[in-house]
Design an enzyme around this catalytic site. Sequence first.
Site, PDB file in Angstrom:
ATOM      1  N   ASP A  10     -31.867  53.999  85.499  1.00 49.18           N
ATOM      2  CA  ASP A  10     -31.532  54.528  84.177  1.00 49.18           C
ATOM      3  C   ASP A  10     -30.269  55.384  84.263  1.00 49.18           C
ATOM      4  OD1 ASP A  10     -32.787  56.547  85.658  1.00 49.18           O
ATOM      5  OD2 ASP A  10     -33.610  57.523  83.882  1.00 49.18           O
ATOM      6  N   ASP A  15     -27.941  57.876  89.703  1.00 48.79           N
ATOM      7  CA  ASP A  15     -28.167  56.419  89.713  1.00 48.79           C
ATOM      8  C   ASP A  15     -26.846  55.683  89.933  1.00 48.79           C
ATOM      9  OD1 ASP A  15     -31.051  56.030  87.975  1.00 48.79           O
ATOM     10  OD2 ASP A  15     -29.854  57.787  87.496  1.00 48.79           O
ATOM     11  N   ASN A  39     -32.755  58.761  81.453  1.00 48.14           N
ATOM     12  CA  ASN A  39     -31.661  59.723  81.379  1.00 48.14           C
ATOM     13  C   ASN A  39     -30.918  59.641  80.054  1.00 48.14           C
ATOM     14  OD1 ASN A  39     -31.810  61.087  83.897  1.00 48.14           O
ATOM     15  ND2 ASN A  39     -30.962  59.291  84.923  1.00 48.14           N
ATOM     16  N   THR A 124     -35.387  53.997  90.347  1.00 47.88           N
ATOM     17  CA  THR A 124     -34.966  55.396  90.338  1.00 47.88           C
ATOM     18  C   THR A 124     -35.019  56.004  88.946  1.00 47.88           C
ATOM     19  OG1 THR A 124     -32.634  54.724  90.189  1.00 47.88           O
ATOM     20  CG2 THR A 124     -33.518  55.154  92.394  1.00 47.88           C
ATOM     21  N   PHE A 166     -39.302  64.567  86.384  1.00 51.61           N
ATOM     22  CA  PHE A 166     -39.013  63.919  85.109  1.00 51.61           C
ATOM     23  C   PHE A 166     -39.445  62.460  85.045  1.00 51.61           C
ATOM     24  CE2 PHE A 166     -36.217  61.177  82.609  1.00 51.61           C
ATOM     25  CZ  PHE A 166     -36.554  61.617  81.336  1.00 51.61           C
ATOM     26  N   ASN A 167     -39.140  61.651  86.069  1.00 46.01           N
ATOM     27  CA  ASN A 167     -39.486  60.234  85.997  1.00 46.01           C
ATOM     28  C   ASN A 167     -40.992  60.031  85.813  1.00 46.01           C
ATOM     29  OD1 ASN A 167     -36.836  59.395  86.259  1.00 46.01           O
ATOM     30  ND2 ASN A 167     -36.956  59.108  88.474  1.00 46.01           N
ATOM     31  N   HIS A 239     -30.992  62.717  94.270  1.00 45.84           N
ATOM     32  CA  HIS A 239     -32.321  62.127  94.151  1.00 45.84           C
ATOM     33  C   HIS A 239     -32.277  60.613  94.362  1.00 45.84           C
ATOM     34  CE1 HIS A 239     -33.514  65.948  92.340  1.00 45.84           C
ATOM     35  NE2 HIS A 239     -32.619  65.782  91.383  1.00 45.84           N
ATOM     36  N   ASP A 240     -31.553  59.930  93.478  1.00 41.52           N
ATOM     37  CA  ASP A 240     -31.574  58.464  93.470  1.00 41.52           C
ATOM     38  C   ASP A 240     -30.826  57.839  94.648  1.00 41.52           C
ATOM     39  OD1 ASP A 240     -33.000  58.870  91.174  1.00 41.52           O
ATOM     40  OD2 ASP A 240     -31.360  58.381  89.815  1.00 41.52           O
TER      41      ASP A 240
END
Length: 307
Positions: A10, A15, A39, A124, A166-167, A239-240
Site C-alpha cells: 500500500d 513500501d 496508507n 507490507t 497499523f496494518n 518497516h516494509d
Amino acid sequence: MPTPILYDCDPGHDDAIALVMAHRSPDIELLGVTTTCGNAELEKTTDNAIRVLDFVGASDVPVAAGCARPLARPLVLGTADGPSGLEGSPYLPKPSRGPLKQHAVDFLAEKLAASPDPLLVVATGPLCNIGLLVLKHPHVLPKVKELIWMGGVFYRKSEIITPTEFNAFCDPEALKLVLDARVPITMIGLDVTMQVLIEAPQYKELAAIDTPLGRVAMDWLKFYEKLHRNSMGVGGAMHDPLALALAIDPTLVRTRPAHIGVDLSGSYTFGATVADFWHDRGEEDNARIAYDVDADRFFKLMFDLLR
C-alpha cells in the site's frame, strides 16, 4: 536462481523503497505487485506503485489493484505518508499506465495456481487482499510457500511501541482469517522494525548516492521522518523494506513460533496481536514472529540495492 515473489503493498514511502529493492535485487524475480488500501486510498496506492516501478525501469511488472476497504469495517487511513500516500516525491512522473483489469485477489490466485512450485508472498500493508484470497480461492493456499508480513507488535521494549500496529488495526478480521487458514506466515512486527531507524549515519550514506533514485529516496525519507520525529523522537523506521529483505536474506532476523491471537473487541487494544509462546491457551502455533534483527547487515543490503 532468483526467488520468484508476489508483492502485496500500500505505497507508502517505506513500501516504495521495498518496491525498489524487490526490482533491483538479483535474488528476486518480481512476478507481480498487488495493491490495497491502507496508507492511502486504493486509487492512490495503486498509482504510487506504478509510478515507482516506472521510475526504476520496471514498467513490465504487472500491477493489480485490490481491496478498496477492509473486509468488515470502514477504512481508517494511515497518517505517516501524507494525503497522496507518497508526499515529497517531486521527481516521480505521473503513472504512465493503469492497473490490470483483473482484481488483485484473482491475479494472486491465478499466479499461485499456475506456478509449478509454491510461491513466496510478501505483504507490507493491511491483509485485505490476502484475507479475501483465503475466502474466495482457498484451493490455492497450499501454493503459498510462505507469507512474510510486516505487521503486529509483540514486545513492549520502550514507550515508542504501541499495543497495536497499523496494518493489524486497519483490517484485523483479514489478519484473523489468514492466521486461521494456517498459511505459513512470518510476522515482522514493530518491536523489530523499530530497530532499523534512519538516523544521521544512514542519511549520510544515502546522501552519497548522488543519482536520481538516491535523491528520490532522500525526499521520501525526509518526509516520512516527520511523523516519527515529531511524535516519537526517532527517525523513520524501515518497516516494509525489512520485510521485503527477508525474501533476499531470511537470516537477517531471528524468529520463534507462537500462536497469535487478534483482539477484535478491545477498547484500548483493538487490533492488537497477542503471542502465546507457551501454549497457555492450548492452541497450536500458527505463525513465526521475528524478535531480533541484524540492523547493520540490513542497512548494507538496502543501500547496496539503492546504489
